[in-house]
Design a protein around this motif. Structure first.
Motif, PDB file in Angstrom:
ATOM      1  N   THR A 181       0.766  -1.046  -0.103  1.00 10.79           N
ATOM      2  CA  THR A 181       0.062   0.040   0.050  1.00 10.79           C
ATOM      3  C   THR A 181       0.777   1.450  -0.001  1.00 10.79           C
ATOM      4  O   THR A 181       0.409   2.128  -0.643  1.00 10.79           O
ATOM      5  CB  THR A 181      -0.875  -0.114   1.186  1.00 10.79           C
ATOM      6  OG1 THR A 181      -1.753  -1.231   1.172  1.00 10.79           O
ATOM      7  CG2 THR A 181      -1.785   1.181   1.190  1.00 10.79           C
ATOM      8  N   GLY A 182       2.063   1.091   0.619  1.00 12.85           N
ATOM      9  CA  GLY A 182       2.826   2.228   0.758  1.00 12.85           C
ATOM     10  C   GLY A 182       4.443   1.847   0.773  1.00 12.85           C
ATOM     11  O   GLY A 182       5.195   2.548   1.121  1.00 12.85           O
ATOM     12  N   TYR A 201      -0.820   0.273 -10.346  1.00 15.54           N
ATOM     13  CA  TYR A 201      -2.110   0.293  -9.886  1.00 15.54           C
ATOM     14  C   TYR A 201      -3.052  -0.228 -10.940  1.00 15.54           C
ATOM     15  O   TYR A 201      -2.936   0.538 -12.022  1.00 15.54           O
ATOM     16  CB  TYR A 201      -2.488   1.582  -9.178  1.00 15.54           C
ATOM     17  CG  TYR A 201      -4.001   1.563  -8.381  1.00 15.54           C
ATOM     18  CD1 TYR A 201      -4.002   0.866  -7.324  1.00 15.54           C
ATOM     19  CD2 TYR A 201      -5.004   1.850  -9.113  1.00 15.54           C
ATOM     20  CE1 TYR A 201      -5.137   0.856  -6.608  1.00 15.54           C
ATOM     21  CE2 TYR A 201      -6.386   1.622  -8.422  1.00 15.54           C
ATOM     22  CZ  TYR A 201      -6.266   1.300  -7.375  1.00 15.54           C
ATOM     23  OH  TYR A 201      -7.613   1.164  -6.596  1.00 15.54           O
ATOM     24  N   LEU A 216      -4.752   2.765  -3.137  1.00 18.51           N
ATOM     25  CA  LEU A 216      -3.181   2.543  -3.133  1.00 18.51           C
ATOM     26  C   LEU A 216      -2.904   0.921  -3.166  1.00 18.51           C
ATOM     27  O   LEU A 216      -1.819   0.683  -3.413  1.00 18.51           O
ATOM     28  CB  LEU A 216      -2.473   3.194  -1.759  1.00 18.51           C
ATOM     29  CG  LEU A 216      -2.666   4.761  -1.727  1.00 18.51           C
ATOM     30  CD1 LEU A 216      -2.512   5.056  -0.064  1.00 18.51           C
ATOM     31  CD2 LEU A 216      -1.794   5.152  -2.595  1.00 18.51           C
ATOM     32  N   TYR A 325       0.692  10.654   2.182  1.00 21.16           N
ATOM     33  CA  TYR A 325       0.154   9.224   2.454  1.00 21.16           C
ATOM     34  C   TYR A 325      -0.382   8.980   3.797  1.00 21.16           C
ATOM     35  O   TYR A 325      -1.333   8.396   3.822  1.00 21.16           O
ATOM     36  CB  TYR A 325       1.433   8.561   2.385  1.00 21.16           C
ATOM     37  CG  TYR A 325       1.028   6.858   2.504  1.00 21.16           C
ATOM     38  CD1 TYR A 325       0.680   6.077   1.520  1.00 21.16           C
ATOM     39  CD2 TYR A 325       1.205   6.371   4.036  1.00 21.16           C
ATOM     40  CE1 TYR A 325       0.417   4.740   1.855  1.00 21.16           C
ATOM     41  CE2 TYR A 325       1.054   4.929   3.992  1.00 21.16           C
ATOM     42  CZ  TYR A 325       0.583   4.185   2.922  1.00 21.16           C
ATOM     43  OH  TYR A 325       0.224   2.859   3.360  1.00 21.16           O
ATOM     44  N   ALA A 329      -3.901   7.406   3.328  1.00 18.93           N
ATOM     45  CA  ALA A 329      -4.233   6.152   3.392  1.00 18.93           C
ATOM     46  C   ALA A 329      -5.259   5.776   4.739  1.00 18.93           C
ATOM     47  O   ALA A 329      -6.057   4.977   4.891  1.00 18.93           O
ATOM     48  CB  ALA A 329      -2.854   5.299   3.810  1.00 18.93           C
ATOM     49  N   ARG A 398      -1.070  14.895  -3.879  1.00 21.17           N
ATOM     50  CA  ARG A 398      -0.947  13.815  -4.639  1.00 21.17           C
ATOM     51  C   ARG A 398      -0.691  13.899  -6.240  1.00 21.17           C
ATOM     52  O   ARG A 398       0.042  13.302  -6.683  1.00 21.17           O
ATOM     53  CB  ARG A 398      -1.848  12.771  -4.407  1.00 21.17           C
ATOM     54  CG  ARG A 398      -1.978  11.312  -5.004  1.00 21.17           C
ATOM     55  CD  ARG A 398      -2.985  10.588  -4.658  1.00 21.17           C
ATOM     56  NE  ARG A 398      -2.602   8.999  -5.269  1.00 21.17           N
ATOM     57  CZ  ARG A 398      -3.581   8.025  -4.989  1.00 21.17           C
ATOM     58  NH1 ARG A 398      -4.811   8.230  -4.388  1.00 21.17           N
ATOM     59  NH2 ARG A 398      -3.250   6.967  -5.595  1.00 21.17           N
ATOM     60  N   ALA A 450       3.677   4.802  -4.848  1.00 26.51           N
ATOM     61  CA  ALA A 450       2.370   3.913  -4.396  1.00 26.51           C
ATOM     62  C   ALA A 450       1.197   5.139  -4.851  1.00 26.51           C
ATOM     63  O   ALA A 450       0.014   4.934  -5.485  1.00 26.51           O
ATOM     64  CB  ALA A 450       2.336   3.522  -3.169  1.00 26.51           C
ATOM     65  N   LEU A 451       1.592   6.572  -4.158  1.00 25.45           N
ATOM     66  CA  LEU A 451       0.653   7.400  -4.545  1.00 25.45           C
ATOM     67  C   LEU A 451       0.434   7.741  -6.064  1.00 25.45           C
ATOM     68  O   LEU A 451      -0.558   8.390  -6.510  1.00 25.45           O
ATOM     69  CB  LEU A 451       1.253   8.844  -3.741  1.00 25.45           C
ATOM     70  CG  LEU A 451       1.283   8.632  -2.292  1.00 25.45           C
ATOM     71  CD1 LEU A 451       1.889   9.780  -1.751  1.00 25.45           C
ATOM     72  CD2 LEU A 451      -0.337   9.008  -1.723  1.00 25.45           C
TER      73      LEU A 451
END
Lengths: 503, 98
Positions: A181-182, A201, A216, A325, A329, A398, A450-451
């Protein structure tokens, strides 16, 4: 021969030649678990009997294919043992996400990635430990026990997919799946001298993955080398009508992209000719351990010696990835984790007679400290009066973070971006548990990809103080092939990935 | 402190989390530290920047409206902490007062 040490492609070659059986391979892995897992503690749940049954079936199928003279046409993972992060639903096998709130949850269905792996013939050995709901960077947030780094049992294996990484590094499986996820696939891979790949993604279906932050979350392969990562990505990728953000694009031949099918690779001394490698100034800033920087700079020189051209690039909003994040998240998590109400599945606190009180107590007890912290943070960022200042602001930043990468890839025309995966080597168990911000810094180099939704892979690139260092290679959205090609070329030119922890 | 204890208790109620007094203390301090760090985002001028909610360029993903089978009721209810005797319903504590 120590069968548990094999990579997927090595095991496959031996299975094709009938030199080993799936049963022998599975038994070797189970014996290895018996020998070391009491110390490593990678697995939450083992399904040994079931695995041996599956191995016998796999051997029968191998025999059939061979009789028909079609041994090379068996499903790509027939008879290969795997370890699966407990965030991923496995039909009929307990799935806890590392949480007490799901401590007796047995999924009635398989995640799409499990359907694909099962169809490819892989054998489930067990479910691996993780930070609760994938929230953490050390696997210390598991509600069950702490997993140890095979390279130094006093240190963390990283997280949140720390159980999968530790199982691989200790040769307690041939491959694993994690979720990222991160940074939860890449950072533990870096800390354990293994390979961890976060796909673009939308490349891999999230159906059946216990949701943390839906914009994410991605599933990724964790393997002993780059060729294996390509093999697993090829199996799990693809459009899934059950998952609305899964993208309908053809799945490239990732394995072919790394040249793995060339039985006699040409002795090309400069396989990365014409490859432009971006080196972000911001990834070598304060906070990066000197030994990690040295290993990564050496790795970049190796890429240059293979024909690549390295150039400095700038990703000016890198410093803002962490606060962005840690607003987005948790906000998504606070919504996703609203489903744990003690009604449909999982734990229920029984000592109250009023519905809301039962719900409060169920969640108060069922969730651990970090999960509660993030639910609170997210609920606050989304609450009336704070939405614009926190949540909306973070969504705008983001965009800026994504534009940084677009500029590097499009305007500065680099093919891939490289840097450290983690700012430090594995830290000591307990060292950061009381300081959430300190813990969050472990992911400082893995959050922005991830972002931006772009793919990245961590591969072994050296050691500092006897502990592994990971090189991160980042590519454009849906350009995993180029990323894998660079990773494979580096791996062929070095031997870091062959080093094993002594247990 | 960016947050007060009262605010923390209010958020806990919104999130339906029962917190001990100790947890409220710790949460007040830790969440304040994280929010102070997040305040750095205010340094950036984002007036003309559109927000990103999802990186996937997909909109209105449609499918055919076809009848397909779902999981059998027995399986759906198998993980429930409490069920009615005939196994047909989830059972919850009383919602309405007498």
């Amino acid at each position: 021969m120590e069968l548990h040490r094999l990579t997927i492609h090595q095991a496959r070659a031996l299975l094709e030649k009938s030199e080993i059986s799936a049963t022998e391979l599975t038994r070797a892995v189970l014996d290895r678990i018996d020998a070391v897992d009491a110390r490593v503690k990678a697995y939450l749940t083992l399904v040994a009997e079931r695995a041996l049954d599956q191995a016998r079936d796999a051997d029968a199928r191998w025999a059939e294919y061979r009789r028909a003279g079609k041994g090379g046409e068996t499903p790509p993972l027939l008879g290969i043992p795997m370890a699966i992060k407990d965030e991923i639903c496995t039909r009929g096998v307990r799935t806890t996400a590392g949480s007490k709130i799901l401590n007796n949850f047995v999924p009635p269905y398989d995640a799409t990635v499990m359907e694909k792996l099962n169809a490819a013939g892989a054998i489930l050995i067990g479910k691996t430990n993780q930070d609760e709901f994938a929230m953490g960077s050390s696997t210390e947030n598991s509600r069950y026990f702490v997993t140890r780094n095979p390279w130094d049992l006093e240190r963390v294996p990283g997280g949140s997919s720390g159980g999968s990484a530790a199982a691989l590094a200790a040769d307690e499986t041939l491959f694993a799946l994690g979720t990222d996820t991160g940074g939860s696939v890449r950072q533990p891979a870096a800390l354990t001298n293994t390979v961890g790949l976060r796909p673009t993604y939308g490349r891999v279906s999230r159906y059946g993955i216990i949701a943390f932050a839906s914009s994410l979350d991605q599933v990724g392969p964790m393997t002993k080398d780059v060729r294996d990562a390509a093999t697993i990505l090829r199996v799990i990728a693809g459009h899934d009508p059950r998952e609305a953000t899964s993208v309908n694009l053809p799945v490239p031949d990732f394995v072919g992209a790394v040249g793995a099918f060339n039985k006699t690779p040409p002795q090309d001394k400069t396989p990365l000719q014409n490859m432009r490698v971006g080196v972000p100034r911001e990834y070598f800033a304060a906070g990066l351990q000197p030994g990690v920087e040295r290993a990564v700079r050496d790795a970049i020189r190796v890429l240059e010696s293979l024909g690549a051209t390295a150039q400095e690039v700038t990703l000016p909003h890198t410093d803002y990835a962490l606060p962005t994040y840690y607003l987005l998240a948790p906000a998504e998590a606070s919504a996703n984790l609203a489903r744990y109400d003690g009604v449909k599945y999982g734990y229920r606190h029984a000592e109250s007679n009023e519905m809301w009180e039962v719900m409060r107590a169920t969640r108060g007890d069922g969730f651990g400290a970090e999960v509660k912290r993030r639910i609170m943070l997210g609920a606050y960022a989304l609450s009336a009066g704070y939405y614009d200042a926190y949540y909306l602001k973070a969504q705008k930043v983001r965009t800026l973070i994504k534009q940084d990468f677009d500029r590097a890839f499009d305007a500065e025309r680099v093919d891939v971006i490289v840097g450290p995966t983690s700012p430090s080597v594995a830290f000591k168990i307990g060292e950061r548990v009381d300081d959430p911000l300190q813990m969050y810094l472990a992911d400082v180099f893995t959050l922005s990809q991830a972002l931006a939704g772009i793919p990245a892979i961590s591969i072994p690139c050296g050691f500092d103080q006897g502990l592994p260092v990971g090189l991160q290679i980042i590519a454009r959205a849906f350009d995993e092939e180029r990323m894998l090609r660079v990773a494979f070329a580096y791996e062929q030119a070095t031997e870091w990935h062959t080093r094993k922890a002594s247990l | 402190m960016t947050l007060t204890r009262v605010q923390v208790q209010h958020i806990a109620e919104l999130a339906k989390l029962k917190l001990s007094d100790d947890e409220v203390d710790r949460m007040t301090q830790q969440l304040s530290a994280i929010l102070d760090h997040a305040a750095r985002l205010q340094e950036l001028d984002t007036d003309d920047i559109p927000p990103t909610a999802s990186v996937v360029p997909l909109q209105n993903v449609m499918r055919d409206d076809q009848v397909v089978s779902s999981l059998p009721r027995e399986q759906v209810l198998a993980n429930a902490p409490d069920r009615s005797e005939d196994g047909a319903f989830f059972r919850v504590k009383a919602i309405l007062k007498e």
